[in-house]
Motif scaffolding. Structure first.
Motif, short mmCIF file in Angstrom:
data_model
loop_
_atom_site.label_atom_id
_atom_site.label_comp_id
_atom_site.label_asym_id
_atom_site.label_seq_id
_atom_site.Cartn_x
_atom_site.Cartn_y
_atom_site.Cartn_z
N GLU A 1 -24.50 40.39 43.36
CA GLU A 1 -25.22 41.64 43.11
C GLU A 1 -25.76 42.28 44.38
N ARG A 2 -26.30 41.41 45.26
CA ARG A 2 -26.99 41.96 46.43
C ARG A 2 -26.06 42.26 47.58
N PHE A 3 -25.01 41.46 47.74
CA PHE A 3 -24.28 41.53 49.00
C PHE A 3 -22.83 41.98 48.90
N ALA A 4 -22.25 42.04 47.69
CA ALA A 4 -20.86 42.48 47.60
C ALA A 4 -20.76 43.92 48.07
N PRO A 5 -19.89 44.18 49.03
CA PRO A 5 -19.77 45.56 49.53
C PRO A 5 -19.26 46.47 48.42
N PRO A 6 -19.93 47.59 48.16
CA PRO A 6 -19.53 48.45 47.05
C PRO A 6 -18.22 49.19 47.30
N SER A 7 -17.85 49.33 48.57
CA SER A 7 -16.71 50.21 48.89
C SER A 7 -15.36 49.51 48.76
N VAL A 8 -15.34 48.17 48.89
CA VAL A 8 -14.06 47.48 48.83
C VAL A 8 -14.00 46.60 47.60
N ALA A 9 -12.82 46.12 47.28
CA ALA A 9 -12.67 45.21 46.15
C ALA A 9 -13.41 43.92 46.48
N GLY A 10 -14.40 43.60 45.67
CA GLY A 10 -15.16 42.37 45.90
C GLY A 10 -14.49 41.21 45.21
N LEU A 11 -15.25 40.19 44.90
CA LEU A 11 -14.71 38.99 44.29
C LEU A 11 -14.71 39.07 42.77
N VAL A 12 -15.32 40.12 42.23
CA VAL A 12 -15.36 40.30 40.78
C VAL A 12 -14.51 41.51 40.42
#
Lengths: 225, 225
Positions: free
Chosen positions: B73-84
């Motif tokens: 929630e806190r650290f996944a970069p919003p601009s790229v495909a994250g791990l979810v």
């Protein structure tokens, strides 16, 4: 309408049913016995767990965590406070207690009780092993002490508001209560907490459950237990 | 800087470290031995599990699920495909496999291996029980067969893209690999999958781990194993 594969006493399936009832989403319930490991069931879920949520045209949503998160994402009303707190620190405390219940409480208590009282009887007409049930019972006392301590210091299990953690614990305790494994006389604040959550309309879906050949323990369906 | 309470071979703490490294978030690592159940540790986490994420002014984030979701929630970069994954059905498959690894694989393999090889040795200078290790090893063969079947039919563990489920499995397998419990000769497509994920920069943080008195198994840190 979506279908939910479940067993009436499976605590994770009960949690899913509580959430669906709380959010006002009707589903068709389809009862299965996961421990029979039937091939068509294993094909959907090689882990042989319930619940499984089946919806037309969508791939099945398989297993406790996936189903619970799927229900929350799809059906939680956006306008009111749902079961997942908006504040990050409150969410963290909720997930801690959620993991406690689905992990630790299940590992140390619920799964042994279900294995001994339901699965064994169903699979081979066997009888429960009293030594295993004694250990599960002793573990439950420790868990109940912790829950009672938490309930004495806060409104709900994970803080001042009702969350998914309350539903998770209520699902497990309702399974254990059906089987007569909760000593409510000694349950202190946990009893008050359970009384509050048991009175919610969503809970009615669980209180009408009946397992063939195994009626619920006295008081299971009473709001004044 | 945030602090992470961890043990170098704890698979959930490894998963948290992989995520933090992937997202480029530096943390101070503080090693503890959860099995010693030290009072000041139990006060933060009565379940005696790691990881625990400590940040100034915020209450501690406690236990695998809370920490992993908090990092996402806190650290996944919003601009790229994250791990979810963004797609609901892909997310459901990811949570199914995430639960498989943190639940089933841990219950049937990893926790026994850690208990026998690390905890026993540390606590009483004891030696592993070969009967327990034999069962864990037999269980691991079944799990590896399943992972290899999955990896032969898709790019990554839960679908066409790398997800949190891949990191979860990589964290567990890296612990088992450190202790020499993986037979890579027989690992088929799982070996190719592991080779790909092991080459990620985020993985370096794990490959430098050393447990005092217990060097890693040959090949543990090699990208060509």
């Amino acid at each position: 309408m979506a279908r939910l594969l479940h067993h009436p006493l499976d605590p994770s399936a009960r949690l899913a049913r509580l959430m669906l009832a709380e959010y006002g989403i009707p589903v068709d319930l389809e009862e299965i016995k996961p421990w029979l490991r039937q091939p068509e069931f294993l094909e959907i879920n090689p882990a042989a767990t319930v619940p499984i949520l089946l919806d037309h045209a969508e791939p099945p949503v398989v297993g406790p965590l996936a189903v619970i998160l799927n229900i929350e994402e799809r059906f939680a009303p956006p306008s009111v406070a749902g079961l997942v707190p908006a504040l990050s620190s409150e969410r963290a405390e909720m997930w801690r207690m959620f993991e406690w219940v689905l992990g630790k409480l299940n590992d140390e208590v619920t799964r042994y009780v279900l294995e001994e009282k339901i699965v064994k009887r169903d699979r081979q007409g066997g009888t429960p092993d009293p030594a295993v049930l004694r250990i599960a019972k002793a573990n439950l006392v420790e868990h109940m002490n912790y829950f009672t301590w938490l309930c004495a210091t806060r409104n709900w299990l994970a803080g001042e508001n009702m969350t998914l953690a309350d539903f998770a614990l209520a699902a497990h305790l309702s399974t254990l209560d059906y089987l007569g494994d909760i000593d409510w006389e000694k349950a202190g604040e946990t009893r008050d907490w359970y009384s509050r959550i048991k009175s919610r309309p969503a809970f009615r879906t669980l209180l009408n459950d009946r397992v063939v050949g195994m009626p619920p323990h006295r008081g299971y369906a009473d709001l004044d237990f």
